[in-house]
Design a protein around this motif. Structure first.
Motif, PDB file in Angstrom:
ATOM      1  N   GLU A  15      45.895  13.731  64.895  1.00 38.21           N
ATOM      2  CA  GLU A  15      44.556  13.830  65.504  1.00 38.21           C
ATOM      3  C   GLU A  15      44.545  14.871  66.618  1.00 38.21           C
ATOM      4  OE1 GLU A  15      43.442   9.939  66.854  1.00 38.21           O
ATOM      5  OE2 GLU A  15      43.506   9.102  64.844  1.00 38.21           O
ATOM      6  N   GLN A  16      45.616  14.918  67.412  1.00 39.03           N
ATOM      7  CA  GLN A  16      45.709  15.921  68.474  1.00 39.03           C
ATOM      8  C   GLN A  16      45.760  17.318  67.876  1.00 39.03           C
ATOM      9  OE1 GLN A  16      49.085  14.980  70.948  1.00 39.03           O
ATOM     10  NE2 GLN A  16      47.986  13.363  72.043  1.00 39.03           N
ATOM     11  N   ALA A  17      46.546  17.488  66.826  1.00 39.97           N
ATOM     12  CA  ALA A  17      46.671  18.789  66.172  1.00 39.97           C
ATOM     13  C   ALA A  17      45.332  19.233  65.597  1.00 39.97           C
ATOM     14  CB  ALA A  17      47.724  18.725  65.069  1.00 39.97           C
ATOM     15  N   ARG A  18      44.648  18.329  64.948  1.00 42.82           N
ATOM     16  CA  ARG A  18      43.343  18.616  64.342  1.00 42.82           C
ATOM     17  C   ARG A  18      42.333  19.020  65.418  1.00 42.82           C
ATOM     18  NH1 ARG A  18      43.276  14.112  61.822  1.00 42.82           N
ATOM     19  NH2 ARG A  18      44.403  14.863  60.009  1.00 42.82           N
ATOM     20  N   CYS A  19      42.300  18.265  66.489  1.00 45.82           N
ATOM     21  CA  CYS A  19      41.374  18.536  67.590  1.00 45.82           C
ATOM     22  C   CYS A  19      41.677  19.901  68.223  1.00 45.82           C
ATOM     23  CB  CYS A  19      41.480  17.420  68.631  1.00 45.82           C
ATOM     24  SG  CYS A  19      40.344  17.596  70.006  1.00 45.82           S
ATOM     25  N   LEU A  20      42.945  20.192  68.454  1.00 45.54           N
ATOM     26  CA  LEU A  20      43.346  21.446  69.074  1.00 45.54           C
ATOM     27  C   LEU A  20      42.956  22.640  68.211  1.00 45.54           C
ATOM     28  CD1 LEU A  20      44.815  23.217  71.131  1.00 45.54           C
ATOM     29  CD2 LEU A  20      46.955  22.669  69.949  1.00 45.54           C
ATOM     30  N   ASN A  67      45.234  22.485  57.491  1.00 48.07           N
ATOM     31  CA  ASN A  67      45.853  21.259  56.968  1.00 48.07           C
ATOM     32  C   ASN A  67      47.367  21.273  57.129  1.00 48.07           C
ATOM     33  OD1 ASN A  67      43.366  20.227  56.277  1.00 48.07           O
ATOM     34  ND2 ASN A  67      43.492  20.868  54.143  1.00 48.07           N
ATOM     35  N   GLU A  68      47.974  22.406  56.868  1.00 46.06           N
ATOM     36  CA  GLU A  68      49.432  22.523  56.997  1.00 46.06           C
ATOM     37  C   GLU A  68      49.853  22.416  58.467  1.00 46.06           C
ATOM     38  OE1 GLU A  68      52.956  22.628  54.939  1.00 46.06           O
ATOM     39  OE2 GLU A  68      50.954  22.631  54.095  1.00 46.06           O
ATOM     40  N   PHE A  69      49.086  23.013  59.362  1.00 46.60           N
ATOM     41  CA  PHE A  69      49.361  22.914  60.799  1.00 46.60           C
ATOM     42  C   PHE A  69      49.318  21.456  61.238  1.00 46.60           C
ATOM     43  CE2 PHE A  69      47.830  22.661  65.201  1.00 46.60           C
ATOM     44  CZ  PHE A  69      48.770  23.433  65.866  1.00 46.60           C
ATOM     45  N   VAL A  70      48.279  20.754  60.821  1.00 42.87           N
ATOM     46  CA  VAL A  70      48.117  19.342  61.196  1.00 42.87           C
ATOM     47  C   VAL A  70      49.290  18.512  60.668  1.00 42.87           C
ATOM     48  CG1 VAL A  70      46.681  17.284  60.837  1.00 42.87           C
ATOM     49  CG2 VAL A  70      45.610  19.466  61.437  1.00 42.87           C
ATOM     50  N   ALA A  71      49.739  18.821  59.465  1.00 46.50           N
ATOM     51  CA  ALA A  71      50.828  18.050  58.849  1.00 46.50           C
ATOM     52  C   ALA A  71      52.183  18.333  59.491  1.00 46.50           C
ATOM     53  CB  ALA A  71      50.891  18.360  57.352  1.00 46.50           C
ATOM     54  N   ARG A  72      52.386  19.543  59.985  1.00 40.76           N
ATOM     55  CA  ARG A  72      53.730  19.952  60.389  1.00 40.76           C
ATOM     56  C   ARG A  72      54.001  20.050  61.889  1.00 40.76           C
ATOM     57  NH1 ARG A  72      56.779  23.816  56.816  1.00 40.76           N
ATOM     58  NH2 ARG A  72      56.394  23.036  54.724  1.00 40.76           N
ATOM     59  N   MET A  81      40.774  36.223  62.656  1.00 40.96           N
ATOM     60  CA  MET A  81      41.861  35.344  63.055  1.00 40.96           C
ATOM     61  C   MET A  81      41.480  33.868  62.961  1.00 40.96           C
ATOM     62  SD  MET A  81      44.765  36.602  63.832  1.00 40.96           S
ATOM     63  CE  MET A  81      45.331  38.259  63.827  1.00 40.96           C
ATOM     64  N   ASP A  82      40.228  33.544  63.330  1.00 40.58           N
ATOM     65  CA  ASP A  82      39.836  32.146  63.228  1.00 40.58           C
ATOM     66  C   ASP A  82      39.807  31.718  61.766  1.00 40.58           C
ATOM     67  OD1 ASP A  82      37.676  33.966  63.229  1.00 40.58           O
ATOM     68  OD2 ASP A  82      36.238  32.384  63.606  1.00 40.58           O
ATOM     69  N   GLN A  83      39.572  32.687  60.857  1.00 43.40           N
ATOM     70  CA  GLN A  83      39.623  32.398  59.430  1.00 43.40           C
ATOM     71  C   GLN A  83      41.065  32.075  59.019  1.00 43.40           C
ATOM     72  OE1 GLN A  83      38.120  35.577  56.997  1.00 43.40           O
ATOM     73  NE2 GLN A  83      38.063  34.312  55.174  1.00 43.40           N
ATOM     74  N   LYS A  84      42.014  32.774  59.630  1.00 41.70           N
ATOM     75  CA  LYS A  84      43.431  32.522  59.351  1.00 41.70           C
ATOM     76  C   LYS A  84      43.795  31.090  59.762  1.00 41.70           C
ATOM     77  CE  LYS A  84      47.371  35.266  58.908  1.00 41.70           C
ATOM     78  NZ  LYS A  84      47.464  35.966  57.656  1.00 41.70           N
ATOM     79  N   LEU A  85      43.311  30.658  60.912  1.00 40.59           N
ATOM     80  CA  LEU A  85      43.571  29.283  61.344  1.00 40.59           C
ATOM     81  C   LEU A  85      42.911  28.289  60.397  1.00 40.59           C
ATOM     82  CD1 LEU A  85      43.346  29.243  65.260  1.00 40.59           C
ATOM     83  CD2 LEU A  85      45.371  29.205  63.815  1.00 40.59           C
ATOM     84  N   SER A  86      41.745  28.620  59.895  1.00 37.91           N
ATOM     85  CA  SER A  86      41.066  27.740  58.934  1.00 37.91           C
ATOM     86  C   SER A  86      41.911  27.552  57.690  1.00 37.91           C
ATOM     87  CB  SER A  86      39.707  28.322  58.522  1.00 37.91           C
ATOM     88  OG  SER A  86      38.846  28.377  59.612  1.00 37.91           O
ATOM     89  N   GLN A  87      42.532  28.644  57.250  1.00 39.73           N
ATOM     90  CA  GLN A  87      43.334  28.601  56.029  1.00 39.73           C
ATOM     91  C   GLN A  87      44.590  27.749  56.183  1.00 39.73           C
ATOM     92  OE1 GLN A  87      44.019  32.783  55.426  1.00 39.73           O
ATOM     93  NE2 GLN A  87      42.008  33.119  54.500  1.00 39.73           N
ATOM     94  N   VAL A  88      45.144  27.695  57.376  1.00 45.38           N
ATOM     95  CA  VAL A  88      46.394  26.956  57.584  1.00 45.38           C
ATOM     96  C   VAL A  88      46.177  25.616  58.283  1.00 45.38           C
ATOM     97  CG1 VAL A  88      47.747  29.089  57.654  1.00 45.38           C
ATOM     98  CG2 VAL A  88      46.953  28.067  59.794  1.00 45.38           C
ATOM     99  N   SER A 133      56.362  29.307  58.253  1.00 41.74           N
ATOM    100  CA  SER A 133      55.996  28.430  57.132  1.00 41.74           C
ATOM    101  C   SER A 133      54.492  28.412  56.897  1.00 41.74           C
ATOM    102  CB  SER A 133      56.536  27.016  57.320  1.00 41.74           C
ATOM    103  OG  SER A 133      55.827  26.351  58.341  1.00 41.74           O
ATOM    104  N   LEU A 134      53.714  28.663  57.963  1.00 45.35           N
ATOM    105  CA  LEU A 134      52.256  28.721  57.819  1.00 45.35           C
ATOM    106  C   LEU A 134      51.799  30.086  57.289  1.00 45.35           C
ATOM    107  CD1 LEU A 134      51.095  26.964  61.118  1.00 45.35           C
ATOM    108  CD2 LEU A 134      51.149  25.992  58.819  1.00 45.35           C
ATOM    109  N   GLY A 135      52.712  31.052  57.265  1.00 45.08           N
ATOM    110  CA  GLY A 135      52.370  32.381  56.787  1.00 45.08           C
ATOM    111  C   GLY A 135      51.442  33.118  57.734  1.00 45.08           C
ATOM    112  N   LEU A 136      51.644  32.924  59.038  1.00 48.07           N
ATOM    113  CA  LEU A 136      50.763  33.546  60.026  1.00 48.07           C
ATOM    114  C   LEU A 136      51.182  34.969  60.379  1.00 48.07           C
ATOM    115  CD1 LEU A 136      50.220  30.498  62.403  1.00 48.07           C
ATOM    116  CD2 LEU A 136      48.544  31.548  60.878  1.00 48.07           C
ATOM    117  N   GLU A 137      52.249  35.440  59.781  1.00 48.39           N
ATOM    118  CA  GLU A 137      52.754  36.793  60.079  1.00 48.39           C
ATOM    119  C   GLU A 137      51.736  37.858  59.721  1.00 48.39           C
ATOM    120  OE1 GLU A 137      57.124  36.841  58.914  1.00 48.39           O
ATOM    121  OE2 GLU A 137      56.281  35.227  57.724  1.00 48.39           O
TER     122      GLU A 137
END
Length: 89
Positions: free
Chosen positions: A51-56, A10-15, A1-8, A85-89
């Motif tokens: 920055e908050q998103a990246r840190c979180l 940049n998109e998480f931070v942007a959106r 799961m942490d790999q899944k967060l790694s993959q998304v 949109s992040l494809g976390l399904e």
């Protein structure tokens, strides 16, 4: 799961929006993924939304697969459009 967060990451931070970040911080505190100091540091040490998103996301990823799984579940609850949109399904 942490790999899944790694993959998304940049998109998480942007959106992700600032209100959703605040909700996620509260949720993850409630889930005992974060403690009070970690929650406060995300908010106080990072002025910009990105920055908050990246840190979180980085903080949660470092805590391992269980923490990442909880965050993904909370993203789904708080912002289903972002979740999809992040494809976390």
């Amino acid at each position: 799961m942490d790999q899944k967060l790694s993959q998304v990451r940049n998109e998480f931070v942007a959106r992700v929006s600032k209100p959703v970040i605040s909700q996620l911080l509260d949720d993850l505190l409630e889930d005992k993924v974060l403690n009070e100091e970690e929650k406060d540091s995300v908010k106080e040490e990072n002025n910009a939304r990105a920055e908050q998103a990246r840190c979180l996301i980085d903080m949660v990823r470092k805590k391992g697969p269980q923490a990442s799984k909880k965050m993904i579940g909370r993203v789904q609850e708080r912002d289903s459009v972002l979740y999809e949109s992040l494809g976390l399904e």
